[in-house]
Design a protein around this motif. Structure first.
Motif, PDB file in Angstrom:
ATOM      1  N   LEU A  76       0.859  -1.184   0.000  1.00  0.00           N
ATOM      2  CA  LEU A  76       0.000   0.000   0.000  1.00  0.00           C
ATOM      3  C   LEU A  76       0.892   1.230   0.000  1.00  0.00           C
ATOM      4  CD1 LEU A  76      -2.389  -1.534   2.594  1.00  0.00           C
ATOM      5  CD2 LEU A  76      -2.783  -1.268   0.146  1.00  0.00           C
ATOM      6  N   SER A  77       0.744   2.044  -1.032  1.00  0.00           N
ATOM      7  CA  SER A  77       1.611   3.226  -1.126  1.00  0.00           C
ATOM      8  C   SER A  77       0.994   4.278  -2.030  1.00  0.00           C
ATOM      9  CB  SER A  77       2.992   2.824  -1.649  1.00  0.00           C
ATOM     10  OG  SER A  77       3.163   3.197  -2.999  1.00  0.00           O
ATOM     11  N   PRO A  78       1.362   5.553  -1.825  1.00  0.00           N
ATOM     12  CA  PRO A  78       0.828   6.616  -2.681  1.00  0.00           C
ATOM     13  C   PRO A  78       1.262   6.459  -4.147  1.00  0.00           C
ATOM     14  CG  PRO A  78       1.936   7.536  -0.730  1.00  0.00           C
ATOM     15  CD  PRO A  78       2.250   6.074  -0.781  1.00  0.00           C
ATOM     16  N   GLN A  79       2.295   5.647  -4.402  1.00  0.00           N
ATOM     17  CA  GLN A  79       2.774   5.428  -5.772  1.00  0.00           C
ATOM     18  C   GLN A  79       2.009   4.326  -6.489  1.00  0.00           C
ATOM     19  OE1 GLN A  79       4.743   7.942  -4.062  1.00  0.00           O
ATOM     20  NE2 GLN A  79       5.525   6.028  -3.245  1.00  0.00           N
ATOM     21  N   GLY A  92       2.958   0.781   4.795  1.00  0.00           N
ATOM     22  CA  GLY A  92       4.116   1.641   5.011  1.00  0.00           C
ATOM     23  C   GLY A  92       3.791   2.729   6.016  1.00  0.00           C
ATOM     24  N   GLU A 119       8.398   8.201   5.639  1.00  0.00           N
ATOM     25  CA  GLU A 119       8.483   8.812   4.312  1.00  0.00           C
ATOM     26  C   GLU A 119       8.485   7.787   3.190  1.00  0.00           C
ATOM     27  OE1 GLU A 119       8.180  12.216   3.863  1.00  0.00           O
ATOM     28  OE2 GLU A 119       7.677  11.932   5.961  1.00  0.00           O
ATOM     29  N   GLY A 120       8.704   6.533   3.528  1.00  0.00           N
ATOM     30  CA  GLY A 120       8.730   5.534   2.471  1.00  0.00           C
ATOM     31  C   GLY A 120       9.370   4.236   2.909  1.00  0.00           C
ATOM     32  N   ILE A 124      -0.585  -0.583  -4.536  1.00  0.00           N
ATOM     33  CA  ILE A 124      -1.919   0.008  -4.666  1.00  0.00           C
ATOM     34  C   ILE A 124      -2.051   1.245  -3.790  1.00  0.00           C
ATOM     35  CG2 ILE A 124      -4.382  -0.387  -4.194  1.00  0.00           C
ATOM     36  CD1 ILE A 124      -4.091  -3.171  -5.170  1.00  0.00           C
ATOM     37  N   SER A 125      -2.719   2.258  -4.348  1.00  0.00           N
ATOM     38  CA  SER A 125      -3.063   3.497  -3.640  1.00  0.00           C
ATOM     39  C   SER A 125      -4.582   3.584  -3.541  1.00  0.00           C
ATOM     40  CB  SER A 125      -2.535   4.692  -4.441  1.00  0.00           C
ATOM     41  OG  SER A 125      -3.215   5.885  -4.088  1.00  0.00           O
ATOM     42  N   GLY A 157      -6.087   6.640  -3.360  1.00  0.00           N
ATOM     43  CA  GLY A 157      -6.513   7.934  -3.890  1.00  0.00           C
ATOM     44  C   GLY A 157      -5.413   8.967  -3.815  1.00  0.00           C
ATOM     45  N   VAL A 207      -2.450  12.507   0.657  1.00  0.00           N
ATOM     46  CA  VAL A 207      -1.352  11.919   1.433  1.00  0.00           C
ATOM     47  C   VAL A 207      -1.810  11.616   2.852  1.00  0.00           C
ATOM     48  CG1 VAL A 207       1.025  12.215   2.209  1.00  0.00           C
ATOM     49  CG2 VAL A 207       0.288  13.240   0.044  1.00  0.00           C
ATOM     50  N   MET A 208      -1.715  10.348   3.237  1.00  0.00           N
ATOM     51  CA  MET A 208      -2.041   9.916   4.600  1.00  0.00           C
ATOM     52  C   MET A 208      -0.734   9.702   5.355  1.00  0.00           C
ATOM     53  SD  MET A 208      -5.256   7.402   3.897  1.00  0.00           S
ATOM     54  CE  MET A 208      -4.341   6.163   3.016  1.00  0.00           C
ATOM     55  N   THR A 209      -0.829   9.314   6.604  1.00  0.00           N
ATOM     56  CA  THR A 209       0.397   9.118   7.399  1.00  0.00           C
ATOM     57  C   THR A 209       0.885   7.676   7.330  1.00  0.00           C
ATOM     58  OG1 THR A 209      -0.897   8.711   9.389  1.00  0.00           O
ATOM     59  CG2 THR A 209      -0.198  10.979   8.978  1.00  0.00           C
ATOM     60  N   GLY A 210       0.082   6.784   6.740  1.00  0.00           N
ATOM     61  CA  GLY A 210       0.489   5.392   6.640  1.00  0.00           C
ATOM     62  C   GLY A 210      -0.517   4.581   5.855  1.00  0.00           C
ATOM     63  N   ALA A 221      -5.671   2.462   4.358  1.00  0.00           N
ATOM     64  CA  ALA A 221      -5.822   1.897   3.008  1.00  0.00           C
ATOM     65  C   ALA A 221      -6.115   0.398   3.099  1.00  0.00           C
ATOM     66  CB  ALA A 221      -4.572   2.162   2.176  1.00  0.00           C
TER      67      ALA A 221
HETATM   68  C1  9D3 Z   1       3.632  11.254  -1.600  1.00  0.00           C
HETATM   69  C2  9D3 Z   1       4.275  11.546  -0.302  1.00  0.00           C
HETATM   70  N1  9D3 Z   1       5.643  10.981  -0.194  1.00  0.00           N
HETATM   71  C3  9D3 Z   1       6.551  12.051  -0.669  1.00  0.00           C
HETATM   72  C4  9D3 Z   1       7.913  12.020  -0.145  1.00  0.00           C
HETATM   73  C5  9D3 Z   1       5.958  10.534   1.176  1.00  0.00           C
HETATM   74  C6  9D3 Z   1       4.938   9.654   1.804  1.00  0.00           C
HETATM   75  C7  9D3 Z   1       3.935  10.206   2.581  1.00  0.00           C
HETATM   76  C8  9D3 Z   1       3.008   9.395   3.217  1.00  0.00           C
HETATM   77  C9  9D3 Z   1       4.998   8.276   1.667  1.00  0.00           C
HETATM   78  C10 9D3 Z   1       4.053   7.474   2.301  1.00  0.00           C
HETATM   79  C11 9D3 Z   1       3.065   8.039   3.061  1.00  0.00           C
HETATM   80  C12 9D3 Z   1       2.070   7.192   3.750  1.00  0.00           C
HETATM   81  N2  9D3 Z   1       0.927   6.822   2.872  1.00  0.00           N
HETATM   82  C13 9D3 Z   1       0.644   5.539   2.610  1.00  0.00           C
HETATM   83  O1  9D3 Z   1       1.352   4.677   3.099  1.00  0.00           O
HETATM   84  C14 9D3 Z   1      -0.438   5.194   1.712  1.00  0.00           C
HETATM   85  C15 9D3 Z   1      -1.367   5.996   0.981  1.00  0.00           C
HETATM   86  C16 9D3 Z   1      -1.558   7.410   0.902  1.00  0.00           C
HETATM   87  O2  9D3 Z   1      -0.900   8.229   1.550  1.00  0.00           O
HETATM   88  N3  9D3 Z   1      -2.529   7.878   0.058  1.00  0.00           N
HETATM   89  C17 9D3 Z   1      -3.326   7.056  -0.685  1.00  0.00           C
HETATM   90  N4  9D3 Z   1      -3.191   5.737  -0.636  1.00  0.00           N
HETATM   91  C18 9D3 Z   1      -2.223   5.218   0.187  1.00  0.00           C
HETATM   92  S1  9D3 Z   1      -1.886   3.596   0.373  1.00  0.00           S
HETATM   93  C19 9D3 Z   1      -0.666   3.853   1.447  1.00  0.00           C
END
Ligand code: 9D3
Length: 246
Positions: free
Chosen positions: A86-89, A113, A116-117, A130-131, A133, A136-139, A143
Motif C-alpha cells: 500500500l503506497s501513494p505510488q 508503510g 516517508e517511504g 496500490i493506492s 486515492g 497523502v495519509m500518514t500510513g 488503506a
Molecule cells: C507522496 C508523499 N511521499 C513524498 C515524499 C511521502 C509519503 C507520505 C506518506 C509516503 C508514504 C506516506 C504514507 N501513505 C501511505 O502509506 C499510503 C497511501 C496514501 O498516503 N494515500 C493514498 N493511498 C495510500 S496507500 C498507502
C-alpha cells in the motif's frame, strides 16, 4: 478472502475488524485476517524498523530486513500468497480491483508503510502496489482497512444479501438515488409522493431519474462509462437543457 497485514500499528486495524459486518464475516469464516507487527521481526535490541535515507533528505525510510523476515516467516506455511504494497505510488484502488481480490484464491499480504517511504528493495518481494486515492495519509493502515472493507461486502454471505447486490448491478456506475423512511413528514419535510404511490414502475423511473440527475451534477465523469439506456440518454439531455428543475 484470506489475508495477512504487516503493520507497525495492528491495533488500528483490530478495532475496525472487530465491529459490525467485518466482525460477522470473520466469525462466519468468510474473512480471515491475521495481523502482524513487523517490529516483531527485527533482530537488534532496539527493534529498529527505520533509518536515514542514503543520499540525504528529510524523514526516515523503513528498513528492508524486518519486512523480508516477516515475508519469509509467513512463507514457511507453504500457502501461496499475493503480496500487495500500500503506497501513494500505487495503481488506483477501485470497485473492479475489489471484485478481483474477492475472487483471489491466494492469501493476500497487505504491507502498510509509514514514515516517508520504504526501502525500494522490498519491491523485489511485492507483486503490486496500490493506492486508495490522490491524497497523502500518514500510513497504509487505513488503506488496508478500506480495501478489506470493500472486498468483504462482496464475499457471498457477508451482507444481508441478494437484493442489495441485485440493485447494485442495475445502478452500477451511477450515484445512489435518495432514500426515505418513516415518518411521511418530518419538520415540514415531506417524502416525495411517488414513493407512497405504490406504483412500482413510477418509483423505478423516479429513482433512475434522481440517480442520473445527482450523477450529472456531482460526478459527470461517471456518465462516460455508466451503462445507459436510450431513455437514460434522453433524460440526461433534458437535464442538461435545464428541464426537471429539482
Ligand atoms: C507522496 C508523499 N511521499 C513524498 C515524499 C511521502 C509519503 C507520505 C506518506 C509516503 C508514504 C506516506 C504514507 N501513505 C501511505 O502509506 C499510503 C497511501 C496514501 O498516503 N494515500 C493514498 N493511498 C495510500 S496507500 C498507502
Amino acid at each position: 478472502m484470506k489475508c495477512d497485514v504487516l503493520t507497525l500499528f495492528p491495533d488500528i486495524l483490530s478495532a475496525y475488524l472487530n465491529e459490525s459486518i467485518l466482525k460477522r464475516a470473520r466469525s462466519k469464516g468468510l474473512l480471515d485476517v491475521a495481523l502482524y507487527n513487523f517490529r516483531d521481526f527485527t533482530s537488534d535490541s532496539h527493534r529498529t524498523v527505520d533509518d536515514m535515507p542514503y543520499g540525504g533528505g528529510a524523514g526516515m525510510v523503513l528498513k528492508p530486513e524486518p519486512l523480508f523476515k516477516a515475508l519469509d516467516v509467513l512463507a514457511e506455511d507453504g500457502v501461496p500468497r499475493r503480496v500487495v504494497l500500500l503506497s501513494p505510488q500505487g495503481a488506483p484502488f477501485s470497485q473492479k480491483v475489489a471484485e478481483v481480490f474477492s475472487k483471489e484464491d491466494r492469501r493476500i499480504v497487505f504491507i502498510c508503510g509509514r514514515y516517508e517511504g520504504i526501502d525500494e528493495r522490498v519491491m523485489s518481494r511485492v507483486d503490486e502496489e496500490i493506492s486508495i486515492g490522490d491524497y497523502v495519509m500518514t500510513g497504509g493502515e487505513l488503506a488496508a482497512l478500506v480495501i478489506i472493507d470493500a472486498v468483504t461486502r462482496l464475499l457471498p454471505g457477508a451482507l444481508g444479501d441478494a437484493k442489495s447486490i441485485e440493485d447494485e448491478s442495475f445502478t452500477w456506475g451511477l450515484l445512489d438515488y435518495p432514500q426515505y423512511t418513516r415518518p411521511r413528514e418530518y419538520c415540514g419535510l415531506k417524502v416525495p409522493d411517488v414513493l407512497l404511490s405504490g406504483n412500482h414502475k413510477d418509483i423505478i423511473a423516479w429513482r433512475r431519474g434522481q440517480a442520473l440527475k445527482k450523477t450529472l451534477a456531482v460526478r459527470p465523469d461517471l456518465l462516460e462509462t455508466a451503462k445507459l439506456s436510450d431513455e437514460d440518454q434522453r433524460m440526461i439531455s433534458d437535464l442538461r437543457d435545464g428541464y426537471g428543475s429539482k
